[in-house]
Design an enzyme around this catalytic site. Structure first.
Site, short mmCIF file in Angstrom:
data_model
loop_
_atom_site.label_atom_id
_atom_site.label_comp_id
_atom_site.label_asym_id
_atom_site.label_seq_id
_atom_site.Cartn_x
_atom_site.Cartn_y
_atom_site.Cartn_z
N GLU A 72 -58.56 -12.60 31.15
CA GLU A 72 -59.48 -12.34 31.88
C GLU A 72 -60.57 -12.65 31.36
O GLU A 72 -60.58 -11.67 29.92
CB GLU A 72 -59.89 -10.62 32.86
N LYS A 92 -63.80 -11.42 29.21
CA LYS A 92 -65.19 -10.47 29.17
C LYS A 92 -66.41 -10.55 29.94
O LYS A 92 -67.42 -11.39 28.68
CB LYS A 92 -64.83 -9.36 28.47
N ASP A 113 -70.17 -10.25 29.58
CA ASP A 113 -71.49 -9.58 29.65
C ASP A 113 -72.40 -8.88 30.54
O ASP A 113 -73.49 -10.27 30.69
CB ASP A 113 -72.12 -10.56 28.35
N TYR A 156 -62.94 -5.93 38.51
CA TYR A 156 -61.74 -5.72 37.05
C TYR A 156 -60.69 -5.42 37.74
O TYR A 156 -59.63 -5.22 37.09
CB TYR A 156 -61.56 -6.54 35.58
N LYS A 173 -62.88 -10.04 21.15
CA LYS A 173 -63.95 -10.67 21.00
C LYS A 173 -64.18 -11.97 20.30
O LYS A 173 -63.48 -12.39 19.36
CB LYS A 173 -64.41 -9.54 19.63
N CYS A 186 -103.04 -16.64 1.32
CA CYS A 186 -102.22 -14.87 2.12
C CYS A 186 -102.93 -16.39 3.29
O CYS A 186 -103.94 -16.42 3.56
CB CYS A 186 -102.97 -14.39 2.74
N CYS A 230 -106.14 -14.44 5.26
CA CYS A 230 -107.04 -13.58 3.98
C CYS A 230 -107.78 -14.62 3.21
O CYS A 230 -108.41 -14.35 2.85
CB CYS A 230 -107.31 -12.31 3.94
N CYS A 250 -99.27 -10.25 -0.18
CA CYS A 250 -100.68 -10.12 -0.45
C CYS A 250 -101.85 -9.23 -0.66
O CYS A 250 -101.52 -8.44 -0.81
CB CYS A 250 -101.45 -10.42 1.45
N CYS A 263 -107.27 -7.93 4.52
CA CYS A 263 -107.17 -8.54 4.94
C CYS A 263 -106.76 -8.20 6.53
O CYS A 263 -106.09 -7.07 6.43
CB CYS A 263 -105.10 -8.97 4.51
#
Ligand code: I6G
Length: 676
Positions: free
Chosen positions: A118, A120, A122, A229, A318, A412, A415, A430, A436
């Site tokens: 079956e 699985k 989530d 299930y 999985k 940056c 600044c 930076c 800044c």
């Protein structure tokens, strides 16, 4: 006939009619009336119940619309524990599962077992009990032994029957997964966005958020679905002889069962199913993260029994990490609290591994060079489980002829100060420091966060506005904010401004570990802050500590020691700390003389990892208790780990511990250890 008995008859007829339409709509996907007509039937039922309240039974379809909000969830102890599943990841794991079962059951290799495969889903596991054919209660899995009572919420899931036909066992507990379809999820998120409410990152989170509402009317408005299930308790032991027939019989009683279930032959049959469903996975209207195989014969299931908290007769295979292609719209850099510059790829949004991804970190300049990534490129994005998404490769065949190489900025973006690069492009910073605005904002957001000063209501957007409007320039300025300054911000009313002022005031008196952590000293996380507080006892004593003294502490290496000394050497930092105290921030000094010698503690030198959910205490409480015994509690399992504490729903960390042969303890053993 009396008024009441005619109302009673009409109520029974309406209830049956509504439930029949629920089944047609939600289970068979074949509605025969319009939504409008359905609403009219429901309104008529509600009107009858309001006139004759005694008609409102726990199985009335009116329960589907939700009931009065609750203050909290109460707990329900599962009569039969709700188990988790062992995981397999590849063909060998499935053959090994089949081999082990043969051995356990004393069956020769030639006996080929039937399994039921079956998908699985989530979603979230729930348990629902029916007594005398009526829905009695529904509970979450919780820790497997005790869950939360979510009866009112689960009743709103229309595909789940509220009462069962004659012939159903007197006591019947079913277990299944509550989920939200992709279509339902998209619709819900569109509505949330329109109403400027929180949008959910994936269908699982949306389902979880919807199911854990104290107000079941909200749950009722969410498109939840369920597949059953397995069974919990059942009064009729002859209900079925195989798992497949159990599902068939449950389906006949009106329960929604996943239509993709199949009886397959042997381990190879499981693998064939896996490969066929893997191909159809992306076309399904719900998220699945693997396939569950269960031994079909129930007598053999009983004989095989359980290991720890999982049945030996079932395995979740999985799916591997999902990979999908998308286009890089842009590459931008973000400036962190300590000025660290992190490049981020802005992507054409894609749904991969259960979430919508639109931004992916590129980590640093050398990672950009390694991938050779450019704006406009088609890239492959991978996401597995809870792991953050990553770009794994660039499809050069799809690169545009006029594409240009990406150039890492030298200034940056916030600044304009220069960016300093160290370590062959691994670290870029930076140089603007506290001039800044990006660094100031990040520092303040960290300072107010829950594990730091915990200023409730001071969200990121408010910090951005306060800094942009120059109402605050550092963390100490928070304690000089006035009611007038806050109430004048967009979105604030008298009450919310007053609440925020009160939260700020409340944070004034704090604990030293929190304050140290809140200062944002590079690489000083919560546990280091705690160790520093317990060693030095006061801010002044720590500020005067030298590198040698700091390095002599068990968890502090030369880099962290250097960061601490440099932090307190900077006049600007000392000024901010002084101004925090001047504006009323206080903490309880720790009497260091009272503290035991760390080396004499019973778990000194032991490195422990906590994983999964604990039922009787929170992970952070468990961590504190272990630390108090001298243990070092870390987040990842490695060869250096001495012990892993495994709660319910533990994932990859438990698997890794098993692989490395590290001692694993369950919650009961942990409690015994703490008590001893
Ligand atoms: O978490 C689960 C998902 C799906 C399950 C499960 C399942 O069957 C399709 N079955 C069992 C027996 C358990 N968890 C414990």
């Amino acid at each position: 006939m009396s008024d009441f008995s005619s109302a009673q008859q009409r109520h029974a007829a309406l209830s049956a009619e509504i439930e029949a339409h629920n089944r047609l709509y939600y289970t068979q996907d074949a509605p025969t009336i319009t939504d409008f007509e359905y609403d009219r039937l429901m309104q008529a039922l509600l009107a009858l119940e309001s006139e004759h309240p005694s008609l409102l039974t726990s199985a009335s379809p009116s329960q589907r619309v939700g009931s009065a909000p609750r203050d909290e969830f109460t707990q329900i102890r599962h009569e039969k524990p709700m188990l988790s599943l062992s995981n397999g990841f590849n063909d060998d794991d499935i053959f090994e599962f089949d081999r082990r079962l043969h051995k356990e059951l004393g069956q020769p290799e030639e006996t080929v077992f039937d399994y039921v495969a079956e998908p699985k889903l989530d979603g979230l596991a729930v348990s629902v009990l029916y007594e005398n054919g009526q829905f009695k209660y529904a509970a979450t899995r919780g820790d497997g032994k005790v869950g939360e009572d979510i009866t009112q919420n689960v009743k709103t899931i229309r595909s789940l029957p509220l009462s069962l036909p004659a012939g159903a066992p007197d006591r019947l507990e079913v277990r299944g997964e509550v989920f939200m379809s992709h279509a339902g999820f998209s619709k819900l998120n569109a509505a949330q966005a329109d109403a400027e409410k929180k949008v959910f990152v994936n269908p699982r989170n949306a389902a979880a958020g919807s199911l854990r509402q104290l107000d079941s009317k909200i749950t009722a408005s969410r498109p939840l679905d369920i597949f059953i299930y397995s069974l919990g308790v059942i009064s009729d032991e002859t209900f079925a002889m195989t798992h497949f027939d159990t599902l068939e019989r449950l389906g006949a009683l009106g329960f929604p069962i996943c239509p993709l279930r199949e009886r397959v032959t042997g381990a190879q049959g499981c693998l064939d199913y896996f490969s066929s469903l893997s191909k159809r996975r992306s076309a399904l209207d719900y998220e699945i993260d693997g396939i569950v195989y269960k031994l079909d014969r129930l007598d053999w299931q009983r004989a095989a029994g359980f290991i720890a908290k999982a049945p030996r007769w079932a395995l979740a295979h999985k799916f591997p990490a999902q990979e999908k292609s998308t286009i890089v719209r842009d590459i931008e850099v973000q400036v962190g609290r300590t000025g660290a510059i992190t490049p981020v790829a802005r992507l054409e949004p894609l749904f991969v591994g259960g979430v919508t991804v639109s931004n992916v970190t590129l980590h640093n300049q050398s990672e950009i060079a390694r991938l050779g990534i450019r704006v406009g490129d088609t890239v492959v994005v991978r996401r597995a489980g809870d792991v953050i998404p990553q770009i794994v490769s660039v499809n050069l065949d799809k690169r545009a002829a006029n594409s240009v190489a990406y150039e890492f900025p030298t200034a940056c973006p916030v600044c304009g100060s220069g960016i300093l690069v160290e370590g062959e492009g691994v670290i870029a910073r930076c140089s603007g420091g506290l001039s800044c605005a990006a660094q100031v904002k990040q520092a303040i957001k960290h300072f107010v966060s829950r594990k730091a000063m915990d200023i409730d209501g001071m969200g990121d957007k408010i910090v951005d506005v306060l800094v942009d409007d120059k109402r605050i320039g550092d963390v100490a300025d928070l304690y000089a904010l006035s009611f007038e300054q806050i109430v004048s911000l967009e979105g604030f009313a008298d009450k919310s401004a007053q609440n925020l002022i009160e939260s700020i005031a409340k944070s004034r008196h704090t604990e030293l570990p929190r304050l140290l952590y809140a200062l944002g000293i590079p690489q000083v996380g919560e546990s280091t802050a705690e160790q520093l507080a317990n060693t030095f006892g006061s801010m002044d004593a720590l500020a005067d500590a030298n590198v040698d003294r700091l390095e002599s502490l068990p968890d502090i290496g030369p880099i962290v020691a250097d960061n601490i000394v440099r932090f307190f050497d900077q006049d600007s930092n000392r000024l901010v700390i002084q101004s925090l105290f001047d504006r009323g921030v206080t903490y309880d000094e720790i009497d260091i003389a009272d503290l035991p010698d760390p080396d004499s503690l019973p778990m000194a030198g032991k490195t422990i990892v906590l994983t999964g959910t604990l039922s009787s205490l929170s992970r952070s409480d468990a961590k504190k208790k272990l630390q108090a015994l001298g243990a070092k509690v870390t987040g990842s399992v490695s060869k250096k780990t001495d012990m892993v504490i495994v709660g319910s729903d533990a994932g990859s960390k438990a698997a890794k511990a098993e692989e490395l042969g590290i001692d694993m303890l369950d919650e009961d053993a942990l409690l015994a250890l703490i008590e001893a």
